[in-house]
Design a protein around this motif. Structure first.
Motif, PDB file in Angstrom:
ATOM      1  N   GLU A   1      -9.448  34.730  25.451  1.00 47.85           N
ATOM      2  CA  GLU A   1      -9.340  33.826  24.295  1.00 47.85           C
ATOM      3  C   GLU A   1     -10.722  33.410  23.796  1.00 47.85           C
ATOM      4  N   LEU A   2     -11.625  33.109  24.700  1.00 56.51           N
ATOM      5  CA  LEU A   2     -12.992  32.739  24.343  1.00 56.51           C
ATOM      6  C   LEU A   2     -13.676  33.861  23.557  1.00 56.51           C
ATOM      7  N   VAL A   3     -13.543  35.094  24.031  1.00 51.75           N
ATOM      8  CA  VAL A   3     -14.164  36.251  23.379  1.00 51.75           C
ATOM      9  C   VAL A   3     -13.552  36.492  21.994  1.00 51.75           C
ATOM     10  N   VAL A   4     -12.238  36.438  21.894  1.00 50.28           N
ATOM     11  CA  VAL A   4     -11.582  36.663  20.601  1.00 50.28           C
ATOM     12  C   VAL A   4     -12.023  35.607  19.596  1.00 50.28           C
ATOM     13  N   GLU A   5     -12.083  34.358  20.006  1.00 53.67           N
ATOM     14  CA  GLU A   5     -12.542  33.299  19.091  1.00 53.67           C
ATOM     15  C   GLU A   5     -13.992  33.521  18.682  1.00 53.67           C
ATOM     16  N   HIS A   6     -14.832  33.943  19.620  1.00 54.09           N
ATOM     17  CA  HIS A   6     -16.244  34.225  19.312  1.00 54.09           C
ATOM     18  C   HIS A   6     -16.354  35.358  18.289  1.00 54.09           C
ATOM     19  N   LEU A   7     -15.617  36.426  18.510  1.00 51.99           N
ATOM     20  CA  LEU A   7     -15.670  37.568  17.587  1.00 51.99           C
ATOM     21  C   LEU A   7     -15.158  37.176  16.201  1.00 51.99           C
ATOM     22  N   LYS A   8     -14.124  36.365  16.142  1.00 56.64           N
ATOM     23  CA  LYS A   8     -13.620  35.884  14.854  1.00 56.64           C
ATOM     24  C   LYS A   8     -14.675  35.031  14.141  1.00 56.64           C
ATOM     25  N   GLU A   9     -15.357  34.167  14.881  1.00 56.04           N
ATOM     26  CA  GLU A   9     -16.427  33.340  14.303  1.00 56.04           C
ATOM     27  C   GLU A   9     -17.547  34.200  13.738  1.00 56.04           C
ATOM     28  N   LYS A  10     -17.771  35.348  14.348  1.00 56.06           N
ATOM     29  CA  LYS A  10     -18.826  36.261  13.894  1.00 56.06           C
ATOM     30  C   LYS A  10     -18.359  37.180  12.766  1.00 56.06           C
ATOM     31  N   GLY A  11     -17.118  37.011  12.332  1.00 51.46           N
ATOM     32  CA  GLY A  11     -16.645  37.746  11.162  1.00 51.46           C
ATOM     33  C   GLY A  11     -15.801  38.971  11.438  1.00 51.46           C
ATOM     34  N   ALA A  12     -15.335  39.148  12.667  1.00 50.20           N
ATOM     35  CA  ALA A  12     -14.506  40.327  12.980  1.00 50.20           C
ATOM     36  C   ALA A  12     -13.264  40.350  12.085  1.00 50.20           C
ATOM     37  N   GLN A  13     -12.980  41.539  11.562  1.00 50.70           N
ATOM     38  CA  GLN A  13     -11.792  41.759  10.738  1.00 50.70           C
ATOM     39  C   GLN A  13     -10.705  42.500  11.519  1.00 50.70           C
ATOM     40  N   TYR A  14     -11.119  43.166  12.591  1.00 49.90           N
ATOM     41  CA  TYR A  14     -10.234  43.965  13.440  1.00 49.90           C
ATOM     42  C   TYR A  14     -10.612  43.692  14.884  1.00 49.90           C
ATOM     43  N   LEU A  15      -9.656  43.910  15.790  1.00 51.82           N
ATOM     44  CA  LEU A  15      -9.924  43.827  17.225  1.00 51.82           C
ATOM     45  C   LEU A  15      -9.436  45.104  17.899  1.00 51.82           C
TER      46      LEU A  15
ATOM     47  N   LYS B   1      -0.746  38.626  23.982  1.00 53.24           N
ATOM     48  CA  LYS B   1      -0.386  37.518  23.077  1.00 53.24           C
ATOM     49  C   LYS B   1      -1.615  36.989  22.350  1.00 53.24           C
ATOM     50  N   ILE B   2      -2.737  36.904  23.053  1.00 50.09           N
ATOM     51  CA  ILE B   2      -3.979  36.420  22.431  1.00 50.09           C
ATOM     52  C   ILE B   2      -4.395  37.355  21.297  1.00 50.09           C
ATOM     53  N   LEU B   3      -4.327  38.666  21.534  1.00 53.21           N
ATOM     54  CA  LEU B   3      -4.650  39.623  20.467  1.00 53.21           C
ATOM     55  C   LEU B   3      -3.705  39.444  19.290  1.00 53.21           C
ATOM     56  N   GLN B   4      -2.423  39.373  19.588  1.00 53.12           N
ATOM     57  CA  GLN B   4      -1.415  39.239  18.534  1.00 53.12           C
ATOM     58  C   GLN B   4      -1.594  37.925  17.760  1.00 53.12           C
ATOM     59  N   ASN B   5      -1.874  36.849  18.453  1.00 54.10           N
ATOM     60  CA  ASN B   5      -2.015  35.535  17.825  1.00 54.10           C
ATOM     61  C   ASN B   5      -3.348  35.343  17.099  1.00 54.10           C
ATOM     62  N   SER B   6      -4.246  36.305  17.238  1.00 55.40           N
ATOM     63  CA  SER B   6      -5.549  36.199  16.573  1.00 55.40           C
ATOM     64  C   SER B   6      -5.426  36.274  15.053  1.00 55.40           C
ATOM     65  N   LYS B   7      -4.311  36.798  14.570  1.00 49.55           N
ATOM     66  CA  LYS B   7      -4.060  37.014  13.138  1.00 49.55           C
ATOM     67  C   LYS B   7      -4.959  38.105  12.557  1.00 49.55           C
ATOM     68  N   LEU B   8      -5.626  38.868  13.432  1.00 54.13           N
ATOM     69  CA  LEU B   8      -6.413  40.021  12.998  1.00 54.13           C
ATOM     70  C   LEU B   8      -5.619  41.283  13.283  1.00 54.13           C
ATOM     71  N   VAL B   9      -5.921  42.336  12.552  1.00 56.29           N
ATOM     72  CA  VAL B   9      -5.351  43.644  12.860  1.00 56.29           C
ATOM     73  C   VAL B   9      -5.955  44.066  14.198  1.00 56.29           C
ATOM     74  N   TYR B  10      -5.101  44.470  15.130  1.00 56.18           N
ATOM     75  CA  TYR B  10      -5.607  44.846  16.445  1.00 56.18           C
ATOM     76  C   TYR B  10      -4.871  46.082  16.958  1.00 56.18           C
ATOM     77  N   VAL B  11      -5.494  46.738  17.930  1.00 57.97           N
ATOM     78  CA  VAL B  11      -4.836  47.786  18.699  1.00 57.97           C
ATOM     79  C   VAL B  11      -5.474  47.776  20.085  1.00 57.97           C
ATOM     80  N   SER B  12      -4.690  48.184  21.077  1.00 54.66           N
ATOM     81  CA  SER B  12      -5.180  48.258  22.448  1.00 54.66           C
ATOM     82  C   SER B  12      -4.598  49.503  23.106  1.00 54.66           C
TER      83      SER B  12
END
Length: 170
Positions: free
Chosen positions: A17-31, A44-55
């Motif tokens: 969660e810390l990393v995802v929030e950091h990446l979002k703050e830095k402008g990430a559009q995708y994860l 769930k953290i990836l899904q709840n990020s509201k960013l397009v993601y894949v794993s």
């Protein structure tokens, strides 16, 4: 375009969660997560990020197979495109071939970034801070003529992430 890249969360959903929030703050559009999520909370953290993601599934993700219809988690190697850039996402570094523009992998828990034969290879290191006391991730910025790789790392006892930057001409 800016893409957040992480791998090897293992059971550390707090660090994920810390990393995802950091990446979002830095402008990430995708994860992009290169496997070893290990627990549903990380998905769930990836899904709840509201960013397009894949794993992709890592070697420790057998318990997550039944969740592949609920979350965007794929078998490796997984090929896809974002804005005409071809990616290969995997956990195990077994398919390190130049058959995509960008190859992302995990498993080793060590940050790597190399540009070989017009292919960018990235391992973002580990989120879980298991092999060393560092929480790691990457923000990849893709511009018309260059790749900018921002490697972020934070000691588990520190307040802020530190950054190293690498640039390659496309």
């Amino acid at each position: 375009m800016k893409i957040g890249i992480l791998s090897d969360s293992h059971t550390r959903s707090d660090y994920t969660e810390l990393v995802v929030e950091h990446l979002k703050e830095k402008g990430a559009q995708y994860l992009l997560h290169a496997g070893d999520l290990c627990i549903e909370d990380n998905l769930k953290i990836l899904q709840n990020s509201k960013l397009v993601y894949v794993s992709v599934f890592g070697n420790n993700d057998n318990a997550l197979f039944s969740l592949s219809q609920k979350y965007k988690i794929q078998k490796e190697p997984y090929y896809f495109k974002i804005e005409n850039v071809k990616f290969k996402l995997m956990h195990l570094p077994f398919y390190l071939t130049s058959d995509s523009d960008i190859v992302i992998f995990g498993h080793t828990h060590k940050f790597e970034c190399n540009y070989i034969n017009n292919t960018l290879f990235i391992n973002p290191g580990e989120v879980c801070a298991r092999e060393k006391p560092l929480i790691e991730c990457v923000l990849l910025e893709i511009n018309k003529n260059e790749y900018i790789i921002s490697y972020y790392f934070k000691d588990i006892n520190a307040n802020n992430f530190k950054k190293e930057e690498f640039k390659y001409e496309r």
